[in-house]
Design a protein around this motif. Sequence first.
Motif, mmCIF file in Angstrom:
data_model
loop_
_atom_site.group_PDB
_atom_site.id
_atom_site.type_symbol
_atom_site.label_atom_id
_atom_site.label_comp_id
_atom_site.label_asym_id
_atom_site.label_seq_id
_atom_site.Cartn_x
_atom_site.Cartn_y
_atom_site.Cartn_z
ATOM 1 N N THR A 1 0.860 -1.185 0.000
ATOM 2 C CA THR A 1 0.000 0.000 0.000
ATOM 3 C C THR A 1 0.891 1.228 0.000
ATOM 4 O O THR A 1 1.881 1.281 0.737
ATOM 5 C CB THR A 1 -0.909 -0.006 1.235
ATOM 6 O OG1 THR A 1 -1.749 -1.161 1.162
ATOM 7 C CG2 THR A 1 -1.779 1.239 1.291
ATOM 8 N N ASN B 1 0.616 5.223 0.670
ATOM 9 C CA ASN B 1 -0.174 6.364 1.142
ATOM 10 C C ASN B 1 0.670 7.609 0.923
ATOM 11 O O ASN B 1 1.798 7.671 1.417
ATOM 12 C CB ASN B 1 -0.465 6.246 2.637
ATOM 13 C CG ASN B 1 -1.497 5.174 2.945
ATOM 14 O OD1 ASN B 1 -2.577 5.163 2.356
ATOM 15 N ND2 ASN B 1 -1.169 4.270 3.848
ATOM 16 N N ARG C 1 -4.793 13.337 0.488
ATOM 17 C CA ARG C 1 -4.215 12.004 0.667
ATOM 18 C C ARG C 1 -4.625 11.083 -0.480
ATOM 19 O O ARG C 1 -5.785 11.059 -0.871
ATOM 20 C CB ARG C 1 -4.706 11.430 2.001
ATOM 21 C CG ARG C 1 -4.339 9.980 2.196
ATOM 22 C CD ARG C 1 -4.739 9.521 3.577
ATOM 23 N NE ARG C 1 -4.589 8.078 3.697
ATOM 24 C CZ ARG C 1 -4.678 7.413 4.836
ATOM 25 N NH1 ARG C 1 -4.925 8.047 5.952
ATOM 26 N NH2 ARG C 1 -4.524 6.102 4.865
ATOM 27 N N SER D 1 -4.319 6.940 -1.608
ATOM 28 C CA SER D 1 -3.924 5.589 -1.199
ATOM 29 C C SER D 1 -4.013 4.668 -2.403
ATOM 30 O O SER D 1 -5.025 4.663 -3.112
ATOM 31 C CB SER D 1 -4.848 5.058 -0.101
ATOM 32 O OG SER D 1 -4.825 5.922 1.022
ATOM 33 N N LEU E 1 0.149 7.300 8.296
ATOM 34 C CA LEU E 1 -1.174 7.326 7.657
ATOM 35 C C LEU E 1 -1.826 5.958 7.817
ATOM 36 O O LEU E 1 -3.036 5.838 7.916
ATOM 37 C CB LEU E 1 -1.035 7.704 6.184
ATOM 38 C CG LEU E 1 -0.485 9.116 5.932
ATOM 39 C CD1 LEU E 1 -0.164 9.318 4.457
ATOM 40 C CD2 LEU E 1 -1.485 10.182 6.404
ATOM 41 N N GLN E 2 -1.019 4.916 7.859
ATOM 42 C CA GLN E 2 -1.525 3.547 8.004
ATOM 43 C C GLN E 2 -2.278 3.360 9.321
ATOM 44 O O GLN E 2 -3.337 2.752 9.352
ATOM 45 C CB GLN E 2 -0.327 2.585 7.921
ATOM 46 C CG GLN E 2 -0.606 1.138 8.300
ATOM 47 C CD GLN E 2 -1.187 0.326 7.161
ATOM 48 O OE1 GLN E 2 -1.605 0.876 6.154
ATOM 49 N NE2 GLN E 2 -1.233 -0.971 7.317
ATOM 50 N N ASP F 1 -4.172 -1.481 6.299
ATOM 51 C CA ASP F 1 -4.469 -1.163 4.890
ATOM 52 C C ASP F 1 -5.413 -2.181 4.261
ATOM 53 O O ASP F 1 -6.199 -1.857 3.383
ATOM 54 C CB ASP F 1 -3.179 -1.029 4.072
ATOM 55 C CG ASP F 1 -2.243 -2.235 4.209
ATOM 56 O OD1 ASP F 1 -2.202 -2.830 5.300
ATOM 57 O OD2 ASP F 1 -1.565 -2.564 3.230
ATOM 58 N N TYR G 1 -9.242 -1.367 4.155
ATOM 59 C CA TYR G 1 -9.760 -0.520 3.075
ATOM 60 C C TYR G 1 -9.834 -1.315 1.767
ATOM 61 O O TYR G 1 -10.771 -1.169 0.984
ATOM 62 C CB TYR G 1 -8.895 0.740 2.941
ATOM 63 C CG TYR G 1 -8.950 1.571 4.205
ATOM 64 C CD1 TYR G 1 -9.974 2.501 4.399
ATOM 65 C CD2 TYR G 1 -8.046 1.377 5.232
ATOM 66 C CE1 TYR G 1 -10.060 3.228 5.584
ATOM 67 C CE2 TYR G 1 -8.122 2.101 6.415
ATOM 68 C CZ TYR G 1 -9.128 3.025 6.592
ATOM 69 O OH TYR G 1 -9.221 3.731 7.760
#
Lengths: 293, 335
Positions: free
Chosen positions: A204, A206, A249, A251, B57-58, B322, B325
């Motif tokens: 992931t 971000n 932001r 993701s 952010l995670q 994560d 989501y």
Amino acid sequence: MSKLKVGIIGSGNIGTDLMYKIERCDSLEMSVMVGIDPDSEGLKRAKDSGYTAISTGIDGLMEQIDLVDVVFDATSAYAHQAHSDLLTAAGKKVIDLTPAAIGPFTVPTVNLTANFASPNVNMVTCGGQATIPIVYAISRIVPVQYAEIVATVASKSAGPGTRANIDEFTHTTARAIEAVGGAEKGKAIIILNPAEPPVIMRDTVNALIKDKDFDQAEVVVSIEKMVKEVQEYVPGYRLRGTPQFDGQRVSVFLEVEGAGDFFPAYSGNLDIMTAAAAKTANEMAKELIAANA
Amino acid sequence: MDKKSFEILDVTLRDGSHAMSHAFTPQQVRETARGLDAAGVRYFEVSHGDGLGGSSLQYGLSAHDELKLIEIAADECKQAEVSVLLIPGIGVKGDLQNAVKAGAKMVRVATHVTEADVAAQHIALGRELGLKTVGFLMMSHMATTEKIVEQAKLFESYGAEVVYVTDSAGYMLPQDVTERISALKQSIGCEIGFHGHNNLSMAMANTVAAVQAGATFIDGSLRALGAGSGNTQTEVMVAVLERLGYQTGIDLYKIMDAANDVVAPFMPRPQEITGSSLVMGYSGVYSSFLLHTNVAAKRFGVDERDILVELGRMKAVGGQEDLIYDVAQGLAAKN
């Protein structure tokens, strides 16, 4: 000279997987596998394929140094400096797959040709190879003030080197997110998941975009284009869902399925590392061969 | 057994960070630390919920620098000592060195229950720095007793002085705790700890089972402030253990005052067992996924429980926020 001769130090997972990828490179020729355990699977396979198998480590390789032009180091961050010093002194090109990061970082879709003149080139980390292309795909459109990546890999695909080097993984990846990905500040997190059947590598990204005003569609197009470029050497590299925006932001969810050369397909982390290293060395070889022609 | 035979370690200022969305203020930390110290709690933990370096952010960005918070807490300690959590892969050795400069005296190095070997260098550093050093096996419900013993032995071999059985999902039942702690008691020489979550209302019963099986470190939090439905409630635990004939060394009224006068007023919501936290306990999902699942369910218009059940099926481990989501997006696409 039509091909450069390749040596691989480290006959573990990475080294063995790399051997199969070298066999498919048009400007590289697999020559020597170097390990420290004569019974290792990697050395056995190298021998069976007709390559020179050396079980006495770097010293053994130095005794037959003429067998190689370019050497991949797939050992550990702690061992790499000594290996690199010996090899570069002997005029050999070094491709570093450990997180030692002595030489400049290379991520093929971002800066493939930038470091060809350097005697030692570093391939960042598996998490870096999987995510830095995306950080760069965003930062080439809009300035990125912060980018953070989370790499989740199957426990079975994280060998003893990765486990002993976990801090080096986070440091090196974070630095490369900045230096190559173009984020002002980088952070990296790695998670090992022991689920059975093993999980495919997931990543992931971000990122916090610096401007409030930016064109989301343009960012998405850039990311999608980048995914296609990575797929040229890692066909199992895919977006999961679509990039998600929340204010500044963004993701991005990714999955990396490996080619299954030596290790099963779930270990995309090994695959993207070896594929990126092989691609970098192959292009470097082409340029050197052309220059000497 | 009539004398004090264990330590209560309070995690309000660390596990509670999840429930506070990592926004503890310096004032809240100062007052909580003061209350814990005055009540006689020997160790308490201060860090981002996901440990040192967890601000991200995670998992959620820290509203205040955790090193500052550690410093403030350490400054309040007359007899207590501040512990920090470090999860290799998230935090690094440099974070621990900084925490020690800020006043930390103990470190708990946490890994998933099967991955103790990523912690060797961090545990060694903890000992080198003179800290009380603990190995923390998260999501202990996901491994067999044999596996837990094997991993605990690794921690012990790296230098851990205490090894924790950590019920991160609040999934265990008392017999599970008894079996694991008893097996460790027979197989390792170092001390054994237990950290519970209350998703199935079992935290207190599990803690009692742990103490009876020989655990000498047990975790709690004031008003149960923690991930999911929270932890074993420290002040209740003191009362229960005293009733059982143990001397906790903690002043019941003073710990109640810290819970009710200091912590309760700043809690964003009561630590009740909601549908979602119940599903976490039932399907074995990491407790700190709770608030992230709330957010993801709203954003993608799906049922929180469906997300959690899917995460349980996928055997998600701690730290994979994560994936919440990713799963929610996938469920929304299917609907």
